[in-house]
Design an enzyme around this catalytic site. Structure first.
Site, PDB file in Angstrom:
ATOM      1  N   ARG A  88       1.242  -1.686   0.235  1.00 33.06           N
ATOM      2  CA  ARG A  88      -0.242  -0.121  -0.225  1.00 33.06           C
ATOM      3  C   ARG A  88       1.468   1.528  -0.202  1.00 33.06           C
ATOM      4  NH1 ARG A  88      -2.653  -3.684   3.534  1.00 33.06           N
ATOM      5  NH2 ARG A  88      -4.347  -3.908   3.150  1.00 33.06           N
ATOM      6  N   ASP A 148      -9.860  -4.096   8.413  1.00 30.35           N
ATOM      7  CA  ASP A 148      -9.345  -5.263   8.995  1.00 30.35           C
ATOM      8  C   ASP A 148      -9.661  -6.255   9.864  1.00 30.35           C
ATOM      9  OD1 ASP A 148      -6.925  -4.455   7.232  1.00 30.35           O
ATOM     10  OD2 ASP A 148      -6.242  -3.034   8.556  1.00 30.35           O
ATOM     11  N   ARG A 151     -11.998  -8.463   8.333  1.00 27.14           N
ATOM     12  CA  ARG A 151     -11.079  -9.353   8.390  1.00 27.14           C
ATOM     13  C   ARG A 151     -10.798 -10.665   9.093  1.00 27.14           C
ATOM     14  NH1 ARG A 151      -7.750  -5.848   3.710  1.00 27.14           N
ATOM     15  NH2 ARG A 151      -9.563  -5.890   1.649  1.00 27.14           N
ATOM     16  N   HIS A 175      -2.227  -0.149   8.798  1.00 27.09           N
ATOM     17  CA  HIS A 175      -2.893  -0.611   8.128  1.00 27.09           C
ATOM     18  C   HIS A 175      -2.200  -0.696   6.716  1.00 27.09           C
ATOM     19  CE1 HIS A 175      -6.267  -1.526   5.037  1.00 27.09           C
ATOM     20  NE2 HIS A 175      -6.263  -0.736   4.579  1.00 27.09           N
TER      21      HIS A 175
END
Ligand code: APR
Length: 309
Positions: A88, A148, A151, A175
């Site tokens: 990311r 997150d 998940r 993140h």
């Protein structure tokens, strides 16, 4: 109530779709820089209204921010997604320019909006949004930890053979694949610690799979995921517009909480009509706090890159 979603790509369109289906506002604006895309997707979604039974009016806009005027909440998803093998963090150069200019345009027409940042690298983009707009800190919310944590609950539910809805579990910190911290010690299955039911190996696997959850999907799909990121964005919008005061992990500006200052990082917060309203202290143990510090160091060095752009 009026909500705008900037970026009508995979995440933005999914987020808008969820917002409309839940009728979280009367008017929903979808804006993109690419000619016609937002108008087309808005029309496509409006054509589901009678089929799905919602009354939200969805308007598309090619970069015309006057259509977003008076928005209560603005979700920023514009920017490049990652490709397989990318982190990311590699998106910072391009996405920083996009997020900064989008924030300026948004505030010209919606000076009172609460801003939710989804564009990656999300912790740094949230920090940039806060620094560049100088808005009160409660009005800038980074979405990452909400995704997150969802998940994490998915991974736990697979091992426990239970409904994810029966689980309470949060991911704090950054993140990023190496910066997020799934707090398995504090995770519960209807009030009972999940660690009672999982071997050490299972716990380690759950934590590891959660941390690379996004990268796993990027490798499978060829671009980054959108259903869960879009739904996570919409869940935050819901808690704001309905003043639900639900607890989410969000990336917010820290002023001494969890031992950090001058940084935006994922912590448990109450989300309501005023944005993020309160940070909860989950009383991390020494190793969790050390991981949080490590995560903060990594995010801080990413934030430093902003100065070089
Ligand atoms: N203004 C408005 N829209 C823009 C701008 C801009 N300045 N720059 C890019 N966009 C739009 C693109 O035209 C595109 O439609 O943002 C959209 C991004 O959509 P996708 O490429 O489909 O990317 P997506 O998967 O939605 O991810 C968006 O969210 O999860 C994060 O890492 C992801 O940073 C990425 C962002």
């Amino acid at each position: 109530m009026k909500v705008t979603v900037i970026g009508a790509g995979a995440v933005g369109a999914t987020c808008a779709d969820n917002i409309a289906r839940k009728e979280l506002c009367n008017e929903l604006v979808l804006l993109d820089i690419k000619e016609g895309v937002a108008e087309g997707k808005a029309q496509d979604m409006m054509q589901t209204a009678t089929l799905l039974g919602f009354d939200t009016k969805i308007v598309g806009s090619t970069n015309d921010y006057s259509k977003t005027a008076g928005s209560d909440v603005v979700v920023i998803t514009s920017g490049l997604p990652r490709k397989p093998g990318m982190t990311r963090e590699e998106l910072i150069g391009v996405n920083a320019g996009i997020v900064k200019s989008v924030c300026e345009n948004v505030l010209k027409y919606s000076p009172d909006a609460i801003i939710i940042v989804i564009s990656n690298p999300m912790d740094t983009m949230t920090y940039l949004a806060l620094q560049s707009t100088e808005l009160p800190k409660h009005r800038i919310i980074g979405m990452g930890g909400t995704l997150d944590s969802a998940r994490f609950k998915y991974q736990l539910s697979q091992h426990l053979g239970c409904s994810p809805a029966d689980l309470n579990a949060v991911v704090v910190g950054g993140h990023g694949d190496t910066t997020m911290i799934p707090l398995i010690r504090l995770a519960t299955w209807n009030s009972t610690p999940v660690t009672n039911f999982l071997s050490t190996e299972q716990q380690e696997k759950i934590v590891k799979d959660t941390m690379v959850g996004g990268a796993t999907l990027t490798a499978l799909i060829g671009t980054s995921a959108w259903y869960a990121p879009g739904a996570a964005g919409a869940a935050l919008v819901e808690s704001i517009v309905r003043d639900e005061k639900k607890l989410f992990t969000c990336c917010v500006s820290l002023d001494g909480e969890y031992g950090q200052k001058d940084i935006c990082l994922g912590v448990p917060v109450v989300i309501g009509r005023n944005g993020w309203e309160k940070i909860l202290d989950f009383q991390l143990n020494d190793s969790e706090q050390a991981a949080f510090q490590k995560s903060a160091d990594a995010v801080r060095s990413m934030n430093d890159v902003l100065k070089t752009l």
